[in-house]
Design a protein around this motif. Structure first.
Motif, PDB file in Angstrom:
ATOM      1  N   VAL A 193      -6.956  -8.283  -5.290  1.00 26.75           N
ATOM      2  CA  VAL A 193      -7.701  -7.200  -5.927  1.00 26.75           C
ATOM      3  C   VAL A 193      -7.094  -5.848  -5.604  1.00 26.75           C
ATOM      4  N   ASP A 194      -6.700  -5.653  -4.359  1.00 29.39           N
ATOM      5  CA  ASP A 194      -6.205  -4.352  -3.939  1.00 29.39           C
ATOM      6  C   ASP A 194      -4.975  -4.508  -3.048  1.00 29.39           C
ATOM      7  N   PRO A 195      -3.871  -4.993  -3.627  1.00 27.98           N
ATOM      8  CA  PRO A 195      -2.660  -5.174  -2.815  1.00 27.98           C
ATOM      9  C   PRO A 195      -2.085  -3.835  -2.372  1.00 27.98           C
ATOM     10  N   ARG A 196      -1.494  -3.826  -1.190  1.00 29.93           N
ATOM     11  CA  ARG A 196      -0.901  -2.605  -0.639  1.00 29.93           C
ATOM     12  C   ARG A 196       0.617  -2.747  -0.613  1.00 29.93           C
ATOM     13  N   GLY A 197       1.279  -2.056  -1.483  1.00 29.79           N
ATOM     14  CA  GLY A 197       2.735  -2.081  -1.505  1.00 29.79           C
ATOM     15  C   GLY A 197       3.286  -3.115  -2.470  1.00 29.79           C
ATOM     16  N   GLU A 198       4.550  -2.951  -2.836  1.00 34.47           N
ATOM     17  CA  GLU A 198       5.191  -3.819  -3.827  1.00 34.47           C
ATOM     18  C   GLU A 198       5.325  -5.251  -3.332  1.00 34.47           C
TER      19      GLU A 198
END
Length: 770
Positions: free
Chosen positions: A459-464
């Protein structure tokens, strides 16, 4: 000079709303403008006989015999409550009215013309003109359940009303109070025009006002009322109540306080003096005045004195643009379409002139501080400037409108299956809404042991790097299905918190588990565990696929090779075939009808086909261990297409059949179409079910309402814009939203235009001349 901040003084009372009508100043904003420039009032009270009788549900005859000053007081009471952002229907506490008036010859004039008034008699005239009923009339017409007290003190009436209201608040007689006075009388013996004025303030204990985020104009620190010749002693008494010294109090500037011994029978100078005192201590008033004293005198030695202080600094400072709360839903309502158009124009102009007002505060004020009336319109905007532009544009698509029904239309929650999922789905909502975030967090923690990953990263990934990992995980059945369930469950819970209560639920394939959970068939832990197990079992099967075919079921069946089956019937001319991947790909590639659309679906499984038969026993046993229950919300079965039997849906056998048999969503839509009022609300990512419903012939028609709540993966529209638009359309359809739940931290109330009055002249002289 120090700002008076009596936050810990339980006797302090805040002025949180005002309304006024004076010569040359119809409205508090116009009156303040006149005060700021020191302008003299005009000689006459314009249109004193004009009154919006339909707004207050008075017949023309009733309006005619009602004393004009009581009509003016009614309108000012309404606008004072709106200025305070107080909707009596939503106010938790009781609201009192304390008001007085001047003496007028209106009753005598009515009795002289009684022969021309066949609809009236002497008893009705007493009711319509008597001062005894002055406070009771607005209390009755506006639905205020607190004390309704008429106070009479000539020139001291306004301060006497404020004093009595303060005492009522401090004694606990009411939680909110209107205090005001009015005089409307003929300008001369010939009755040519009227003079006078009206002012009303809304009062609330200071502590309660600060806790509620009310806009505080000023603080009443102390009041005193007594008879005698010692006006100075009354002032000392008021200062003692306020706990301030004489040298701290700056008198009103010359010409603002009524002169001793003058105007003792007219309420107007006392009204003006109190309103001027409130303006004088405003933080933006010239001179930086912190305290002022307001004296007033009535007949036979009646004296009153009120100490007014500068308001404390707001507990909730205004948010900057980056903290404004993002997208907001601004609801407007009025009694009819023409009044709604005028209100829209007024609000648009106001916001254009006040772009610094946080849009979240504007939304909060409109949502909680205005009575919901039949004619409705709403705007969804990310900022005040954008809201003003939409209101001023005149484009219907930017400001949807409608008339709310007397009874709210039923809402059916529809839960889609796989297909609309994507990395970052519901990300904005996850960040913006604490309740939604908490439900997603709960689901993620419940599923983590079995999945070995945190569903929140989808839902809310942080970073590529994390986003790429999320994309790979979401493409699998084992992770994709719990992820979709999690978002649908959390979104459904959020909708319920916001006041959207489902009359029924239906799901499509995987969506049926979210529907069953919401209906009470499964608890959240059990439903999520079942979805995880379902995904694990489906993942263990040989590779399967599904393909959409734009033909009726009867025409597709003869074309199916061995090994393929009908997985879903989504419409009269829309089915999905299901089976092993190789067979499905060959079927699509070699389909004999080039005029028919056939395409592979983004679903990496062959659900609802013979391919699942090896896992049916294990799946049924798993359901049996969960012990499903009878639903508490009606469920439309996507297996039968009709209403689910409450006992059958609580059996493991039902869910075995559900996994194996075709989804009959076309029949489910036909079942829902039997209720012409039902609103279909898609609860999940995308608009798959909304699109199916819009193409269904039984659901055709302009009054059908089908709404999505989250965007399609290819749609760049901000998800909060889509979600709030759905809520706005539900509100147009009569759904009573829980506005406070949309603002968990609360907001500040701001001054906004009130409901426009559509006045009609009620000139008794004109009747007498007939």
């Amino acid at each position: 000079m120090n700002t008076i901040d009596p936050a810990d003084d339980g006797s302090a009372v805040a002025v949180i709303g005002m309304a006024a009508r004076f010569p040359g100043a119809d409205g508090i904003a116009a009156y303040r403008e006149r005060w700021a420039h020191g302008a003299d009032p005009g000689p006459l009270l314009e249109d004193a006989d004009a009154f919006d009788h339909t707004f207050f549900s008075l017949s023309p005859g009733e309006a005619l015999i009602t004393d004009p000053q009581q009509r003016v007081l009614l309108e000012c009471a309404q606008h004072a409550l709106e200025d305070a952002a107080c909707d009596p229907a939503r106010e938790a506490g009781t609201i009192g009215v304390y008001a007085g008036c001047g003496s007028t010859p209106y009753a005598a004039r009515l009795r002289r013309e009684l022969h021309r008034l066949p609809f009236a008699d002497d008893w009705q005239i007493r009711i319509a003109t008597g001062a005894d009923f002055l406070a009771a009339r607005p209390a009755y017409k506006l639905g205020l359940a607190g004390p309704a007290v008429t106070v009479q003190g000539g020139g001291a009436t306004m301060l006497l009303a404020v004093h009595t209201a303060v005492q009522g608040l401090l004694a606990g007689d009411c939680d909110l109070a209107l205090a005001g006075a009015v005089t409307v009388r003929p300008a001369g013996p010939d009755g040519d025009g009227s003079v006078g004025g009206c002012g009303i303030v809304v009062l609330k204990p200071l502590r309660a006002a600060r806790e509620a985020g009310d806009r505080i104009h000023a603080v009443v620190r102390g009041t005193a009322v007594a008879n005698g010749d010692d006006a100075g002693g009354i002032a000392r008494q008021a200062r003692a109540v306020a706990g301030v010294a004489a040298e701290e109090v700056v008198p009103l500037r010359a010409g603002r306080a009524p002169a001793p011994g003058t105007a003792v029978t007219d309420t107007t100078p006392g009204i003006a003096a109190f309103l001027d005192a409130v303006f004088a201590v405003s933080p933006d008033a010239p001179g930086g005045q912190s305290l002022t004293g307001v004296p007033a005198e009535g007949p036979y030695g009646l004296h009153a004195h009120v100490v007014v202080a500068r308001p404390p600094r707001p507990d909730r400072p205004a948010a900057g643009p980056e903290e404004d709360g993002g997208w907001q839903l601004l609801p407007l309502s009025a009694r009819d379409g023409s009044a709604l158009d005028e209100l829209t124009a007024r609000l648009g102009q106001h916001l254009a002139g006040h772009p610094q007002e946080p849009v979240a505060d504007v939304a909060w004020t409109l949502q909680t501080g205005r009575t919901a009336r039949p004619a409705r319109r709403f705007v969804v905007a990310p900022g005040t400037t954008e809201a003003a532009a939409a209101l001023n544009s005149g484009k219907r698509r930017l400001t949807p409108s409608g008339t709310a029904p007397r009874t709210a239309r039923p809402v059916v929650f529809t839960f889609p299956g796989q297909g609309g999922q994507h990395v970052g789905m519901a990300r904005m909502l996850y960040r913006a809404d604490p309740g939604f975030r908490a439900d997603v967090d709960t689901c993620a923690e419940l599923a983590r042991p079995a999945l070995g990953l945190d569903l929140r990263s989808l839902v809310d990934p942080r970073g590529e790097a994390e986003e790429e990992q999320a994309r790979r995980a979401l493409s699998t059945i084992e992770v994709g299905q719990p992820a979709v369930f999690m978002v649908e469950y959390a979104l459904a819970q959020a909708l319920r918190r916001w006041g959207v209560r489902p009359a029924a639920v239906v799901g499509h394939s995987l969506g049926a588990y979210a529907a069953a959970c919401l209906a009470g068939v499964f608890s959240l832990p059990d439903a999520l565990a079942l979805v995880v197990e379902r995904g694990r079992l489906l993942q263990s099967l040989p590779s399967g696929s599904m393909a959409a075919v734009g033909l009726p079921e009867s025409e597709v069946l003869p074309l199916l090779p061995d090994g393929l089956g009908i997985g879903a019937v989504n419409g009269p001319g829309q089915v999905a075939v299901s089976g092993p991947t190789g067979l499905v790909q060959c079927f699509v590639r070699e389909f004999p009808r080039p005029d028919v659309e056939v395409k592979l679906l983004k679903i990496a499984t062959a659900g609802h086909s013979a391919l699942v038969e090896p896992i049916l026993d294990e799946f049924e046993a798993y359901v049996a261990a969960l012990r499903p229950a009878r639903p508490v919300v009606p469920v439309v079965s996507d297996t039968t297409g009709g209403w689910a039997d409450p006992d059958d849906i609580a059996t493991p056998g039902y869910w075995r059949r559900h996994l194996r048999h075709a989804v009959r969503f076309d029949d489910a839509l036909s079942t829902l179409a039997r209720d012409p009022e039902a609103i279909l609300l898609e609860v999940g990512p995308g608009l798959t079910l909304t699109s199916l419903a819009r193409r269904h012939p039984a659901l055709a028609g302009p009054d059908r309402l089908m709404l999505q709540t989250l965007p399609h993966p290819a749609d760049e529209t901000p998800e909060l814009s889509i979600l709030l638009t759905a809520l706005g359309r539900l509100w147009l359809a009569g759904t009573e939203l829980d506005w406070a739940a949309l603002h968990p931290g609360g907001r500040r109330r701001v001054r906004l235009p009130g409901h426009p009055f559509r006045r009609t002249g009620f000139d008794l002289d004109a009747v007498a001349a007939r």
